[in-house]
Motif scaffolding. Structure first.
Motif, PDB file in Angstrom:
ATOM      1  N   ALA A  31     -70.533  -9.740  19.798  1.00  0.00           N
ATOM      2  CA  ALA A  31     -69.155  -9.263  19.850  1.00  0.00           C
ATOM      3  C   ALA A  31     -68.210 -10.383  20.298  1.00  0.00           C
ATOM      4  O   ALA A  31     -67.111 -10.523  19.764  1.00  0.00           O
ATOM      5  N   ASP A  32     -68.638 -11.191  21.262  1.00  0.00           N
ATOM      6  CA  ASP A  32     -67.802 -12.299  21.735  1.00  0.00           C
ATOM      7  C   ASP A  32     -67.583 -13.335  20.635  1.00  0.00           C
ATOM      8  O   ASP A  32     -66.475 -13.840  20.450  1.00  0.00           O
ATOM      9  N   GLU A  33     -68.639 -13.661  19.896  1.00  0.00           N
ATOM     10  CA  GLU A  33     -68.507 -14.635  18.809  1.00  0.00           C
ATOM     11  C   GLU A  33     -67.578 -14.105  17.716  1.00  0.00           C
ATOM     12  O   GLU A  33     -66.760 -14.853  17.171  1.00  0.00           O
ATOM     13  N   ALA A  34     -67.705 -12.828  17.407  1.00  0.00           N
ATOM     14  CA  ALA A  34     -66.841 -12.224  16.390  1.00  0.00           C
ATOM     15  C   ALA A  34     -65.388 -12.226  16.840  1.00  0.00           C
ATOM     16  O   ALA A  34     -64.485 -12.550  16.070  1.00  0.00           O
ATOM     17  N   ARG A  35     -65.159 -11.869  18.086  1.00  0.00           N
ATOM     18  CA  ARG A  35     -63.788 -11.863  18.623  1.00  0.00           C
ATOM     19  C   ARG A  35     -63.190 -13.271  18.590  1.00  0.00           C
ATOM     20  O   ARG A  35     -62.045 -13.468  18.193  1.00  0.00           O
ATOM     21  N   ASN A  36     -63.984 -14.280  18.979  1.00  0.00           N
ATOM     22  CA  ASN A  36     -63.495 -15.659  18.942  1.00  0.00           C
ATOM     23  C   ASN A  36     -63.157 -16.088  17.521  1.00  0.00           C
ATOM     24  O   ASN A  36     -62.136 -16.750  17.297  1.00  0.00           O
ATOM     25  N   ALA A  37     -63.989 -15.731  16.566  1.00  0.00           N
ATOM     26  CA  ALA A  37     -63.718 -16.079  15.168  1.00  0.00           C
ATOM     27  C   ALA A  37     -62.433 -15.409  14.686  1.00  0.00           C
ATOM     28  O   ALA A  37     -61.634 -16.015  13.969  1.00  0.00           O
ATOM     29  N   ARG A  38     -62.220 -14.160  15.093  1.00  0.00           N
ATOM     30  CA  ARG A  38     -60.994 -13.453  14.698  1.00  0.00           C
ATOM     31  C   ARG A  38     -59.776 -14.106  15.326  1.00  0.00           C
ATOM     32  O   ARG A  38     -58.765 -14.322  14.664  1.00  0.00           O
ATOM     33  N   GLU A  39     -59.876 -14.456  16.614  1.00  0.00           N
ATOM     34  CA  GLU A  39     -58.750 -15.079  17.300  1.00  0.00           C
ATOM     35  C   GLU A  39     -58.411 -16.452  16.737  1.00  0.00           C
ATOM     36  O   GLU A  39     -57.256 -16.859  16.747  1.00  0.00           O
ATOM     37  N   LYS A  40     -59.409 -17.171  16.206  1.00  0.00           N
ATOM     38  CA  LYS A  40     -59.180 -18.477  15.587  1.00  0.00           C
ATOM     39  C   LYS A  40     -58.682 -18.347  14.153  1.00  0.00           C
ATOM     40  O   LYS A  40     -58.367 -19.337  13.508  1.00  0.00           O
ATOM     41  N   GLY A  41     -58.645 -17.124  13.634  1.00  0.00           N
ATOM     42  CA  GLY A  41     -58.206 -16.909  12.259  1.00  0.00           C
ATOM     43  C   GLY A  41     -59.287 -17.161  11.229  1.00  0.00           C
ATOM     44  O   GLY A  41     -59.003 -17.229  10.032  1.00  0.00           O
TER      45      GLY A  41
END
Length: 103
Positions: A31-41
């Motif tokens: 979940a953290d990796e997915a959230r980071n990828a979303r926040e980076k666009g």
């Protein structure tokens, strides 16, 4: 509300069965990796990608299978129940929103 739904959906990725997590879909994301990828666009929020599917097929998402690395790209895999009651598994490019496959 939108963030809560996405967080719940992304946290479900950590519950993926081992066969899916390392099998045909490649590596799964936490979940953290997915959230980071979303926040980076790097990926779009899943909720944004569900609207076109809902408009075309009707119905609703039955299960979020996860966010995976497949063929060098990130993909969402979801199970969908159409307006006609059919169960369809969609593989969606998480960056573009394009449906890669359905079965």
């Amino acid at each position: 509300m939108k963030r809560i739904i996405l967080a719940l959906a992304l946290s479900a990725a950590t519950l993926a069965p081992p066969a899916l997590a390392q099998g045909q879909w490649g590596s799964s994301f936490t979940a953290d990796e997915a959230r980071n990828a979303r926040e980076k666009g790097e990926i779009k929020p899943l909720n944004d990608l569900l609207r076109p599917i809902r408009n075309q097929y009707g119905g609703n998402m039955r299960r979020f299978d996860g966010l995976y690395e497949r063929g060098g790209r990130k993909v969402y895999v979801i199970d969908w129940v159409t307006g006609r009651g059919e169960l369809v598994t969609f593989t969606i490019d998480a960056r573009t929103g394009r449906v890669i496959s359905k079965s």
